[in-house]
Scaffold this motif. Structure first.
Motif, PDB file in Angstrom:
ATOM      1  N   LEU A  15       0.830  -1.202   0.000  1.00 18.14           N
ATOM      2  CA  LEU A  15       0.000   0.000   0.000  1.00 18.14           C
ATOM      3  C   LEU A  15       0.869   1.257   0.000  1.00 18.14           C
ATOM      4  CD1 LEU A  15      -2.584  -1.122   2.715  1.00 18.14           C
ATOM      5  CD2 LEU A  15      -2.994  -0.996   0.249  1.00 18.14           C
ATOM      6  N   VAL A  16       0.392   2.299  -0.705  1.00 13.96           N
ATOM      7  CA  VAL A  16       1.062   3.592  -0.702  1.00 13.96           C
ATOM      8  C   VAL A  16       0.053   4.667  -0.340  1.00 13.96           C
ATOM      9  CG1 VAL A  16       2.903   3.001  -2.313  1.00 13.96           C
ATOM     10  CG2 VAL A  16       0.722   3.800  -3.202  1.00 13.96           C
ATOM     11  N   HIS A  17       0.499   5.647   0.413  1.00 16.44           N
ATOM     12  CA  HIS A  17      -0.368   6.745   0.857  1.00 16.44           C
ATOM     13  C   HIS A  17       0.101   8.030   0.192  1.00 16.44           C
ATOM     14  CE1 HIS A  17      -2.182   9.848   3.366  1.00 16.44           C
ATOM     15  NE2 HIS A  17      -3.018   8.938   3.845  1.00 16.44           N
ATOM     16  N   GLY A  18      -0.746   8.588  -0.660  1.00 17.53           N
ATOM     17  CA  GLY A  18      -0.427   9.826  -1.351  1.00 17.53           C
ATOM     18  C   GLY A  18      -1.109  11.015  -0.727  1.00 17.53           C
ATOM     19  N   VAL A  19      -1.207  12.088  -1.514  1.00 15.74           N
ATOM     20  CA  VAL A  19      -1.796  13.323  -1.005  1.00 15.74           C
ATOM     21  C   VAL A  19      -2.730  13.894  -2.054  1.00 15.74           C
ATOM     22  CG1 VAL A  19       0.184  14.676  -1.839  1.00 15.74           C
ATOM     23  CG2 VAL A  19      -1.284  15.600  -0.037  1.00 15.74           C
ATOM     24  N   CYS A  20      -3.853  14.433  -1.612  1.00 18.46           N
ATOM     25  CA  CYS A  20      -4.811  15.083  -2.505  1.00 18.46           C
ATOM     26  C   CYS A  20      -4.470  16.567  -2.604  1.00 18.46           C
ATOM     27  CB  CYS A  20      -6.232  14.899  -1.991  1.00 18.46           C
ATOM     28  SG  CYS A  20      -7.492  15.690  -3.019  1.00 18.46           S
ATOM     29  N   ARG A  21      -4.398  17.068  -3.854  1.00 23.20           N
ATOM     30  CA  ARG A  21      -4.136  18.485  -4.058  1.00 23.20           C
ATOM     31  C   ARG A  21      -5.360  19.166  -4.657  1.00 23.20           C
ATOM     32  NH1 ARG A  21       0.715  17.736  -6.804  1.00 23.20           N
ATOM     33  NH2 ARG A  21      -0.541  17.048  -8.547  1.00 23.20           N
ATOM     34  N   ALA A  22      -5.169  20.362  -5.162  1.00 20.48           N
ATOM     35  CA  ALA A  22      -6.269  21.116  -5.764  1.00 20.48           C
ATOM     36  C   ALA A  22      -6.756  20.413  -7.027  1.00 20.48           C
ATOM     37  CB  ALA A  22      -5.810  22.538  -6.092  1.00 20.48           C
ATOM     38  N   SER A  23      -7.961  20.707  -7.410  1.00 18.95           N
ATOM     39  CA  SER A  23      -8.575  20.215  -8.651  1.00 18.95           C
ATOM     40  C   SER A  23      -8.736  18.695  -8.682  1.00 18.95           C
ATOM     41  CB  SER A  23      -7.760  20.658  -9.881  1.00 18.95           C
ATOM     42  OG  SER A  23      -7.616  22.054  -9.902  1.00 18.95           O
ATOM     43  N   GLY A  24      -8.709  18.061  -7.510  1.00 16.21           N
ATOM     44  CA  GLY A  24      -8.932  16.625  -7.475  1.00 16.21           C
ATOM     45  C   GLY A  24      -7.774  15.804  -7.985  1.00 16.21           C
ATOM     46  N   SER A  25      -6.573  16.371  -7.995  1.00 19.27           N
ATOM     47  CA  SER A  25      -5.386  15.647  -8.421  1.00 19.27           C
ATOM     48  C   SER A  25      -4.705  15.036  -7.201  1.00 19.27           C
ATOM     49  CB  SER A  25      -4.409  16.594  -9.136  1.00 19.27           C
ATOM     50  OG  SER A  25      -3.181  15.957  -9.386  1.00 19.27           O
ATOM     51  N   TYR A  26      -4.340  13.775  -7.319  1.00 19.71           N
ATOM     52  CA  TYR A  26      -3.660  13.072  -6.236  1.00 19.71           C
ATOM     53  C   TYR A  26      -2.224  12.776  -6.658  1.00 19.71           C
ATOM     54  CZ  TYR A  26      -8.261  12.225  -4.123  1.00 19.71           C
ATOM     55  OH  TYR A  26      -9.512  12.364  -3.548  1.00 19.71           O
ATOM     56  N   ALA A  27      -1.289  12.975  -5.728  1.00 16.15           N
ATOM     57  CA  ALA A  27       0.118  12.715  -6.011  1.00 16.15           C
ATOM     58  C   ALA A  27       0.614  11.583  -5.119  1.00 16.15           C
ATOM     59  CB  ALA A  27       0.951  13.971  -5.772  1.00 16.15           C
ATOM     60  N   THR A  59       4.071  10.823   0.170  1.00 16.40           N
ATOM     61  CA  THR A  59       3.681  12.229   0.127  1.00 16.40           C
ATOM     62  C   THR A  59       4.865  13.155  -0.126  1.00 16.40           C
ATOM     63  OG1 THR A  59       3.911  12.454   2.529  1.00 16.40           O
ATOM     64  CG2 THR A  59       1.745  11.801   1.689  1.00 16.40           C
ATOM     65  N   GLN A  60       6.089  12.594  -0.171  1.00 17.52           N
ATOM     66  CA  GLN A  60       7.281  13.387  -0.428  1.00 17.52           C
ATOM     67  C   GLN A  60       8.079  12.739  -1.554  1.00 17.52           C
ATOM     68  OE1 GLN A  60       7.911  16.277   1.224  1.00 17.52           O
ATOM     69  NE2 GLN A  60       6.070  16.024   2.466  1.00 17.52           N
ATOM     70  N   TYR A  61       8.777  13.562  -2.339  1.00 16.42           N
ATOM     71  CA  TYR A  61       9.620  13.024  -3.393  1.00 16.42           C
ATOM     72  C   TYR A  61      10.717  12.146  -2.800  1.00 16.42           C
ATOM     73  CZ  TYR A  61       7.526  16.036  -6.940  1.00 16.42           C
ATOM     74  OH  TYR A  61       6.662  16.624  -7.821  1.00 16.42           O
ATOM     75  N   GLY A  62      11.087  11.095  -3.537  1.00 17.72           N
ATOM     76  CA  GLY A  62      12.118  10.181  -3.086  1.00 17.72           C
ATOM     77  C   GLY A  62      13.501  10.632  -3.497  1.00 17.72           C
ATOM     78  N   ALA A  63      14.470   9.776  -3.213  1.00 18.30           N
ATOM     79  CA  ALA A  63      15.860  10.055  -3.580  1.00 18.30           C
ATOM     80  C   ALA A  63      15.997  10.125  -5.101  1.00 18.30           C
ATOM     81  CB  ALA A  63      16.772   8.965  -3.022  1.00 18.30           C
ATOM     82  N   THR A  64      16.983  10.868  -5.552  1.00 21.51           N
ATOM     83  CA  THR A  64      17.206  11.040  -6.991  1.00 21.51           C
ATOM     84  C   THR A  64      18.569  10.482  -7.382  1.00 21.51           C
ATOM     85  OG1 THR A  64      18.078  13.259  -6.568  1.00 21.51           O
ATOM     86  CG2 THR A  64      15.760  13.090  -7.217  1.00 21.51           C
ATOM     87  N   PRO A  65      18.681   9.854  -8.568  1.00 23.15           N
ATOM     88  CA  PRO A  65      19.994   9.428  -9.049  1.00 23.15           C
ATOM     89  C   PRO A  65      20.957  10.595  -9.249  1.00 23.15           C
ATOM     90  CG  PRO A  65      18.267   8.228 -10.188  1.00 23.15           C
ATOM     91  CD  PRO A  65      17.595   9.310  -9.399  1.00 23.15           C
ATOM     92  N   GLN A  66      20.437  11.782  -9.558  1.00 23.25           N
ATOM     93  CA  GLN A  66      21.293  12.971  -9.642  1.00 23.25           C
ATOM     94  C   GLN A  66      21.715  13.360  -8.232  1.00 23.25           C
ATOM     95  OE1 GLN A  66      20.717  16.890 -12.077  1.00 23.25           O
ATOM     96  NE2 GLN A  66      19.760  17.259 -10.105  1.00 23.25           N
ATOM     97  N   ARG A  67      23.004  13.298  -7.964  1.00 22.46           N
ATOM     98  CA  ARG A  67      23.513  13.581  -6.623  1.00 22.46           C
ATOM     99  C   ARG A  67      23.842  15.052  -6.407  1.00 22.46           C
ATOM    100  NH1 ARG A  67      21.000   9.723  -4.380  1.00 22.46           N
ATOM    101  NH2 ARG A  67      22.231   7.940  -3.761  1.00 22.46           N
ATOM    102  N   ARG A  68      24.099  15.757  -7.471  1.00 22.97           N
ATOM    103  CA  ARG A  68      24.360  17.190  -7.370  1.00 22.97           C
ATOM    104  C   ARG A  68      23.979  17.838  -8.696  1.00 22.97           C
ATOM    105  NH1 ARG A  68      31.028  16.885  -7.938  1.00 22.97           N
ATOM    106  NH2 ARG A  68      30.997  15.042  -6.624  1.00 22.97           N
ATOM    107  N   ALA A  69      23.554  19.070  -8.635  1.00 26.20           N
ATOM    108  CA  ALA A  69      23.179  19.789  -9.853  1.00 26.20           C
ATOM    109  C   ALA A  69      24.460  20.122 -10.617  1.00 26.20           C
ATOM    110  CB  ALA A  69      22.396  21.051  -9.520  1.00 26.20           C
ATOM    111  N   LEU A  70      24.667  19.442 -11.740  1.00 30.94           N
ATOM    112  CA  LEU A  70      25.918  19.590 -12.470  1.00 30.94           C
ATOM    113  C   LEU A  70      26.049  20.950 -13.142  1.00 30.94           C
ATOM    114  CD1 LEU A  70      26.196  16.058 -14.104  1.00 30.94           C
ATOM    115  CD2 LEU A  70      27.113  16.863 -11.921  1.00 30.94           C
TER     116      LEU A  70
END
Length: 534
Positions: A15-27, A59-70
C-alpha cells in the motif's frame, strides 16, 4: 464495511499513501519500482522492488539518481536533488486513485539532463494540469552518468543500465497503473532532450516492445555511440582514479569520486575566433551528428551487437522498421543551442555580417539569403546566425533524419490468417512540430522553453526566473497541451502528419502566442536535401 481512503492505493508491492491536491489531483511520490542499486546490485541490471509491510508514505519526493546539480542553480529547468539509496522511484499523478475501471490514458515522462543529471522531481513535471484533462501522469527516475551509462566489465548489464531502469519502470506501470485509474493498454512515453533521446531508443529497442502504444520526443538528444566509445570513456575514468576497469574496481569508488573523475570528459564546442572556420566546422559536424554527440556527451546510449537493449544504432533500427507501428509526435525548439555562441559576440559581431560569413564558408549565396530570410530575428546578429547552424546540426537535422527514416523504413509484410492474402504493413504516422516562442530572457526559443507550456505550469515561480517574464502567454500553454492530450488519447494531435506534404505545426509563431499548421524546419529540409546531393 469501511472504505479505503482515496489517498491509499494498493500496488503489487504494498500500500502507498499519497496526497490530494487542488482540482482533485492526487500525487503518489517516491514509489520504488526497483531495489536500491547499491552493494551487490551496484552497476548491475535493475531488480524489481521488494514488497513492504503496512502503508508506505508517498507524500514526499524520493531520492534522486542525480547527486548534485551539475549545471549549478541557474538551470533551464529546476532539477532538485535528494539524497538516499532508494533512488529508482517514480511519481504518479492521478485524478482517479483506486478506480481500476476508469482506464484513463497514461503519459510516462522521462526527464532530460544530458544523460548525466536531471530530476524526475522537478515541479515542472507535476502532472496536475494533465490530471485536469483526465490523463494519468508518471515521472520516472533512472541512473545517470557512469552509474547508468558507463561501460562496466563483469556486470550482468555492462551497458545501458539507465535505459534498463526505464524499461523496468514501464513494466511497473503495466502491472500497477490500473490501480491508479490508468489504462496499461494506453501508455504514451514522452521525454525531452536526453529524455526525448531515450524515447527514440525505446522505439528502437526489442526489450521495450509492447510497453507503450504512442511516443513523444521533445528536442531529442539521441547521443547513441558504439561500444568502442564507451570503453574509451571508462578507460579514462579508470586512469584518473587509479582503479582497474572492472566491476570490483568501480565498486571501490564512491559516487562522488566517479562524478569528480567524469568532469571534463565531454569535449566543449569549439568557438573559433574566426567565424568562417566555425561555420565550416559546424556544417561538417552536421553530416555526422552521432559522432558529434558522442564527443560532447561523455555518457549516453550504447549500441552493440551483443547488447539486448540496443543491438543496433537508433538510426539503423529505425530504418529497418523498428517502432514503425507506434505513432510519434516529435519536434524541437526554434533556437535549441543558438545561444551557445554568445561568448563570441564581441569578436564575431565586429566583423562581416552573417550573409558574408556564410558565403565565405561555402554556402551558396541563395542558401545564405534563404537561411536569413527564414530567421529574420538573427539577420543582424552574426553570432546568433552562426549559433543557428549549431542548432541545426545538433538537433534539427538529426531529428529530421529520424523522421525521414521512419517514412522510408523497410517493414515486413503482414498476412491475413483467414484469407492468406499478404500486403505491406501499415506504418503509424509521424507528426512534427516547431516551438518558436521566444523567451524575453534570451530573445530566443531555446532548449527547454516548451516544457512549462506542455505541462501548463506557467504559474510556477521558476518560470518567471527562467523566462524573464511573468506574462508568458497562457493561451499558448493551453493550445500546446491540447495537442499533447489529443495525441495521448487518440494518437493524432489533429494537425497534418509529416508525410502529408512535410507539414506540421509551429507553436508561438508570428504573434508569439499563436499556433499554426505550417511547414516547420523548411530551411533544414533544404539543407538535408543539398547534403544528400553533395
Amino acid at each position: 464495511m469501511r472504505q479505503t481512503p482515496r489517498e491509499v492505493v494498493e500496488t503489487q508491492c504494498g500500500l502507498v499513501h499519497g496526497v490530494c491536491r487542488a482540482s482533485g489531483s492526487y500525487a503518489f511520490l517516491g514509489i520504488p519500482f526497483a531495489q536500491p542499486p547499491v552493494g551487490d546490485l551496484r552497476f548491475m541490471a535493475p531488480v524489481p522492488a521488494k514488497p513492504w509491510d503496512g502503508v508506505r508514505d508517498a507524500t514526499q519526493y524520493g531520492a534522486t539518481p542525480q547527486r548534485r546539480a551539475l549545471w549549478g542553480d541557474d538551470t533551464a529547468i529546476p532539477e532538485p536533488s535528494f539524497p538516499g539509496d532508494d533512488k529508482l522511484v517514480l511519481n504518479v499523478f492521478t485524478p482517479a486513485p483506486g478506480k481500476p475501471r476508469t482506464k484513463l490514458p497514461v503519459m510516462v515522462w522521462i526527464h532530460g539532463g544530458s544523460y548525466e543529471g536531471g530530476s524526475p522531481s522537478s515541479p515542472w513535471f507535476d502532472g496536475q494540469a494533465f490530471n485536469e484533462r483526465s490523463v494519468v501522469t508518471v515521472s520516472i527516475s533512472y541512473r545517470v552518468g557512469f552509474d547508468g551509462f558507463g561501460y562496466v566489465d563483469g556486470s550482468d548489464a555492462p551497458l545501458n543500465r539507465g535505459l534498463l531502469d526505464q524499461v523496468l519502470a514501464l513494466k511497473w506501470v503495466r502491472d500497477n497503473i490500473s490501480q491508479f485509474g490508468g489504462d496499461p493498454g494506453r501508455v504514451t512515453i514522452a521525454g525531452q532532450s536526453a529524455g526525448g533521446g531515450s524515447v527514440l531508443c525505446h522505439l528502437a529497442s526489442p526489450l521495450s516492445a509492447g510497453l507503450f502504444v504512442r511516443a513523444i520526443a521533445q528536442s531529442p538528444a539521441i547521443g547513441d555511440r558504439p561500444l568502442s566509445q564507451a570503453r574509451m570513456i571508462a578507460a579514462k575514468i579508470a586512469e584518473r582514479t587509479g582503479v582497474r576497469p572492472g566491476i570490483e574496481g568501480w565498486r571501490s569508488l564512491t559516487e562522488d569520486q566517479i562524478i569528480d573523475a567524469s568532469i571534463g570528459l565531454g569535449e566543449d564546442i569549439v568557438l573559433s575566433p574566426d567565424p568562417v572556420k566555425f561555420a565550416c566546422a559546424t556544417v561538417e559536424a552536421a553530416s555526422f551528428p552521432r559522432d558529434q554527440w558522442a564527443k560532447t556527451l561523455p555518457f549516453g546510449p550504447v549500441f552493440d551487437g551483443s547488447d539486448q537493449f540496443l543491438p543496433a544504432s537508433v538510426m539503423a533500427a529505425t530504418f529497418r522498421g523498428a517502432g514503425f507501428d507506434v505513432p510519434l509526435l516529435i519536434g524541437c525548439t526554434r533556437h535549441e543551442y543558438t545561444q551557445q555562441t554568445a561568448p563570441m559576440r564581441p569578436i564575431w559581431n565586429r566583423g562581416d555580417d552573417a550573409r558574408t560569413v556564410l558565403s565565405k564558408a561555402g554556402f551558396p549565396k541563395l542558401g545564405a539569403w534563404a537561411m536569413l530570410r527564414e530567421f529574420p530575428e538573427l539577420e543582424n546578429d552574426t553570432t546568433k546566425a552562426l549559433g543557428q547552424l549549431l542548432t541545426a546540426g545538433a538537433f534539427h537535422l538529426p531529428m529530421l533524419n529520424i523522421v525521414q527514416a521512419r517514412a522510408s523504413a523497410r517493414v515486413a509484410s503482414t498476412g491475413d490468417v483467414d484469407t492468406g492474402v499478404t500486403g505491406p504493413a501499415k506504418k503509424a504516422g509521424t507528426w512534427v512540430y516547431e516551438f518558436a516562442w521566444q523567451k524575453p530572457s534570451t530573445g530566443l526559443a531555446d532548449h527547454c522553453v516548451e516544457v512549462p507550456f506542455v505541462f501548463n505550469c506557467l504559474a510556477d515561480e521558476n518560470v518567471k526566473r527562467v523566462f524573464g517574464t511573468s506574462a508568458a502567454p497562457r493561451a499558448l500553454a493551453t493550445a500546446t497541451q491540447n495537442d499533447w492530450v489529443r495525441f495521448i488519447y487518440a494518437g493524432d494531435p489533429a494537425f497534418p502528419a509529416w508525410r502529408e506534404g512535410e507539414r506540421g505545426r509551429i507553436y508561438g509563431s508570428q504573434s508569439h502566442s499563436g499556433v499554426k499548421s505550417s511547414r516547420p524546419f523548411q530551411i533544414e529540409v533544404s539543407m538535408m536535401r543539398l547534403m544528400r546531393e553533395l
